[in-house]
Design a protein around this motif. Structure first.
Motif, PDB file in Angstrom:
ATOM      1  N   ARG A 146       0.841  -1.193   0.000  1.00 15.03           N
ATOM      2  CA  ARG A 146       0.000   0.000   0.000  1.00 15.03           C
ATOM      3  C   ARG A 146       0.878   1.246   0.000  1.00 15.03           C
ATOM      4  NH1 ARG A 146      -5.411  -0.194   2.278  1.00 15.03           N
ATOM      5  NH2 ARG A 146      -4.808   1.722   3.302  1.00 15.03           N
ATOM      6  N   SER A 147       0.424   2.251  -0.717  1.00 16.97           N
ATOM      7  CA  SER A 147       1.157   3.516  -0.757  1.00 16.97           C
ATOM      8  C   SER A 147       0.771   4.365   0.454  1.00 16.97           C
ATOM      9  CB  SER A 147       0.823   4.273  -2.039  1.00 16.97           C
ATOM     10  OG  SER A 147      -0.527   4.724  -2.007  1.00 16.97           O
ATOM     11  N   VAL A 148       1.532   5.409   0.688  1.00 24.10           N
ATOM     12  CA  VAL A 148       1.180   6.362   1.738  1.00 24.10           C
ATOM     13  C   VAL A 148      -0.212   6.928   1.441  1.00 24.10           C
ATOM     14  CG1 VAL A 148       1.763   8.603   2.767  1.00 24.10           C
ATOM     15  CG2 VAL A 148       3.555   6.903   2.353  1.00 24.10           C
ATOM     16  N   PHE A 149      -0.466   7.257   0.171  1.00 25.24           N
ATOM     17  CA  PHE A 149      -1.788   7.766  -0.200  1.00 25.24           C
ATOM     18  C   PHE A 149      -2.881   6.767   0.193  1.00 25.24           C
ATOM     19  CE2 PHE A 149      -5.348   7.850  -3.135  1.00 25.24           C
ATOM     20  CZ  PHE A 149      -5.821   9.137  -2.919  1.00 25.24           C
ATOM     21  N   ASP A 150      -2.676   5.486  -0.097  1.00 23.55           N
ATOM     22  CA  ASP A 150      -3.670   4.462   0.262  1.00 23.55           C
ATOM     23  C   ASP A 150      -3.912   4.443   1.764  1.00 23.55           C
ATOM     24  OD1 ASP A 150      -3.912   3.572  -2.393  1.00 23.55           O
ATOM     25  OD2 ASP A 150      -2.352   2.030  -2.124  1.00 23.55           O
TER      26      ASP A 150
END
Length: 128
Positions: free
Chosen positions: A5-9
């Motif tokens: 998962r990305s930071v945005f996610d």
């Protein structure tokens, strides 16, 4: 196996909305940064920063789709950005980050975003 998962996610669109809105609310009243922005482009400036951050941290690439490569140094070259401007930018961004609840931004995410903000703020200094 799932993708990481990305930071945005992990922190979501709303966190970036709130971070950037809080930042620009301060910039509008600021004696150093406020004059750098055309009065008729506050909404555009806010959108550009928010979408840049979202894309940088793994979200949708709307920024690049509309504006192309970020080219931050080139885009900021017309503005006189000295150490005082970079420090004020960071001061206002930190105040906006500090308004976010721990539930919106964990300590690890807060540290990662802050490190990025510091690096970019000083990278854009173009006057001594």
């Amino acid at each position: 196996m799932s993708e990481p998962r990305s930071v945005f996610d992990e922190i979501g669109h709303d966190t970036f909305d709130r971070l950037v809105a809080g930042f620009y609310a301060r910039v509008k009243e600021d004696d150093i940064l406020g004059p750098m922005y055309p009065a008729e482009d506050w909404a555009g400036a806010e959108w550009r920063l928010k979408m840049f951050l979202i894309q940088f941290w793994g979200g949708p690439s709307e920024y690049s789709a509309e504006r192309g490569h970020p080219r931050l140094r080139m885009r900021h070259a017309p503005f006189t950005i000295d150490a005082a401007a970079a420090e004020r930018w960071l001061e206002l961004m930190k105040a906006s980050m500090d308004e976010l609840p721990a539930s919106a931004l964990s300590d690890a995410h807060r540290a990662a975003l802050w490190e990025h903000m510091v690096r970019v703020a000083y990278m854009l200094v173009n006057h001594t």
